[in-house]
Design a protein around this motif. Sequence first.
Motif, PDB file in Angstrom:
ATOM      1  N   ALA A 256       0.835  -1.203   0.000  1.00 13.02           N
ATOM      2  CA  ALA A 256       0.000   0.000   0.000  1.00 13.02           C
ATOM      3  C   ALA A 256       0.871   1.255   0.000  1.00 13.02           C
ATOM      4  O   ALA A 256       0.559   2.240  -0.676  1.00 13.02           O
ATOM      5  CB  ALA A 256      -0.933  -0.004   1.203  1.00 13.02           C
ATOM      6  N   SER A 257       1.987   1.227   0.724  1.00 12.20           N
ATOM      7  CA  SER A 257       2.891   2.368   0.750  1.00 12.20           C
ATOM      8  C   SER A 257       3.550   2.583  -0.597  1.00 12.20           C
ATOM      9  O   SER A 257       3.695   3.721  -1.059  1.00 12.20           O
ATOM     10  CB  SER A 257       3.959   2.187   1.837  1.00 12.20           C
ATOM     11  OG  SER A 257       3.377   2.304   3.118  1.00 12.20           O
TER      12      SER A 257
ATOM     13  N   THR B 139       2.318   1.715  -3.529  1.00 12.68           N
ATOM     14  CA  THR B 139       1.271   2.231  -4.406  1.00 12.68           C
ATOM     15  C   THR B 139       1.005   3.699  -4.111  1.00 12.68           C
ATOM     16  O   THR B 139       0.857   4.511  -5.036  1.00 12.68           O
ATOM     17  CB  THR B 139      -0.018   1.407  -4.248  1.00 12.68           C
ATOM     18  OG1 THR B 139       0.264   0.047  -4.596  1.00 12.68           O
ATOM     19  CG2 THR B 139      -1.131   1.939  -5.125  1.00 12.68           C
ATOM     20  N   ALA B 140       0.956   4.067  -2.834  1.00 15.72           N
ATOM     21  CA  ALA B 140       0.729   5.462  -2.463  1.00 15.72           C
ATOM     22  C   ALA B 140       1.849   6.357  -2.985  1.00 15.72           C
ATOM     23  O   ALA B 140       1.592   7.457  -3.474  1.00 15.72           O
ATOM     24  CB  ALA B 140       0.603   5.583  -0.946  1.00 15.72           C
ATOM     25  N   ALA B 141       3.091   5.879  -2.908  1.00 13.72           N
ATOM     26  CA  ALA B 141       4.214   6.661  -3.421  1.00 13.72           C
ATOM     27  C   ALA B 141       4.121   6.825  -4.934  1.00 13.72           C
ATOM     28  O   ALA B 141       4.395   7.896  -5.475  1.00 13.72           O
ATOM     29  CB  ALA B 141       5.536   5.996  -3.028  1.00 13.72           C
ATOM     30  N   GLU B 142       3.735   5.766  -5.627  1.00 19.21           N
ATOM     31  CA  GLU B 142       3.623   5.814  -7.087  1.00 19.21           C
ATOM     32  C   GLU B 142       2.500   6.731  -7.556  1.00 19.21           C
ATOM     33  O   GLU B 142       2.562   7.278  -8.648  1.00 19.21           O
ATOM     34  CB  GLU B 142       3.422   4.410  -7.652  1.00 19.21           C
ATOM     35  CG  GLU B 142       4.652   3.542  -7.542  1.00 19.21           C
ATOM     36  CD  GLU B 142       4.412   2.100  -7.952  1.00 19.21           C
ATOM     37  OE1 GLU B 142       3.237   1.700  -8.118  1.00 19.21           O
ATOM     38  OE2 GLU B 142       5.405   1.371  -8.097  1.00 19.21           O
ATOM     39  N   THR B 143       1.468   6.887  -6.740  1.00 16.22           N
ATOM     40  CA  THR B 143       0.339   7.733  -7.125  1.00 16.22           C
ATOM     41  C   THR B 143       0.459   9.149  -6.587  1.00 16.22           C
ATOM     42  O   THR B 143      -0.443   9.962  -6.806  1.00 16.22           O
ATOM     43  CB  THR B 143      -0.993   7.115  -6.654  1.00 16.22           C
ATOM     44  OG1 THR B 143      -0.964   6.969  -5.234  1.00 16.22           O
ATOM     45  CG2 THR B 143      -1.239   5.777  -7.308  1.00 16.22           C
TER      46      THR B 143
ATOM     47  N   ALA C 261       0.716  10.210  -3.321  1.00 17.73           N
ATOM     48  CA  ALA C 261       0.028  10.505  -2.061  1.00 17.73           C
ATOM     49  C   ALA C 261       0.912  11.403  -1.190  1.00 17.73           C
ATOM     50  O   ALA C 261       2.140  11.284  -1.219  1.00 17.73           O
ATOM     51  CB  ALA C 261      -0.304   9.215  -1.322  1.00 17.73           C
TER      52      ALA C 261
ATOM     53  N   ASP D 145       1.488  11.402   1.999  1.00 17.87           N
ATOM     54  CA  ASP D 145       2.228  10.666   3.034  1.00 17.87           C
ATOM     55  C   ASP D 145       2.202   9.174   2.686  1.00 17.87           C
ATOM     56  O   ASP D 145       1.436   8.408   3.266  1.00 17.87           O
ATOM     57  CB  ASP D 145       1.620  10.914   4.410  1.00 17.87           C
ATOM     58  CG  ASP D 145       2.460  10.334   5.539  1.00 17.87           C
ATOM     59  OD1 ASP D 145       3.580   9.839   5.269  1.00 17.87           O
ATOM     60  OD2 ASP D 145       2.009  10.380   6.689  1.00 17.87           O
ATOM     61  N   PRO D 146       3.044   8.749   1.750  1.00 19.18           N
ATOM     62  CA  PRO D 146       2.967   7.362   1.285  1.00 19.18           C
ATOM     63  C   PRO D 146       3.349   6.313   2.324  1.00 19.18           C
ATOM     64  O   PRO D 146       2.965   5.156   2.201  1.00 19.18           O
ATOM     65  CB  PRO D 146       3.933   7.320   0.101  1.00 19.18           C
ATOM     66  CG  PRO D 146       4.849   8.466   0.307  1.00 19.18           C
ATOM     67  CD  PRO D 146       4.071   9.507   1.044  1.00 19.18           C
TER      68      PRO D 146
ATOM     69  N   PRO E  30       0.440   3.950   5.562  1.00 19.08           N
ATOM     70  CA  PRO E  30      -0.021   2.579   5.823  1.00 19.08           C
ATOM     71  C   PRO E  30       1.028   1.729   6.547  1.00 19.08           C
ATOM     72  O   PRO E  30       0.698   0.944   7.435  1.00 19.08           O
ATOM     73  CB  PRO E  30      -0.304   2.009   4.435  1.00 19.08           C
ATOM     74  CG  PRO E  30      -0.427   3.178   3.533  1.00 19.08           C
ATOM     75  CD  PRO E  30       0.405   4.265   4.131  1.00 19.08           C
TER      76      PRO E  30
END
Length: 91
Positions: A34-35, A37-41, A43, A45-46, A49
């Motif tokens: 999840a982290s 994915t969050a960094a790639e999108t 976010a 604060d990736p 999670p």
Amino acid sequence: MTSPAETGRELQRLRLLHALTCQKYGDLLAAARASVTAAETGAPDPLLPLRDELSVQPFTLPPSGTARQTVAREFGPAPVPGHGQTGRSAA
């Protein structure tokens, strides 16, 4: 010599420990994914999670901002690519 009943209890205990370990590993792996994915999108604060999952694990995190010093102290400085370290041993 242990009795069959004692062996059975120990086996049951080890199975439970294994199941709990697998569950914790799965939770950490899901948080890591999840982290990423969050960094790639993009976010804001990736790592949220991953930090959230680590906060419920039975070990503690170092204080914020001290991870780099802790890693360097425990494992030494990170190798710099191209500075004589090829990963091969001299023969």
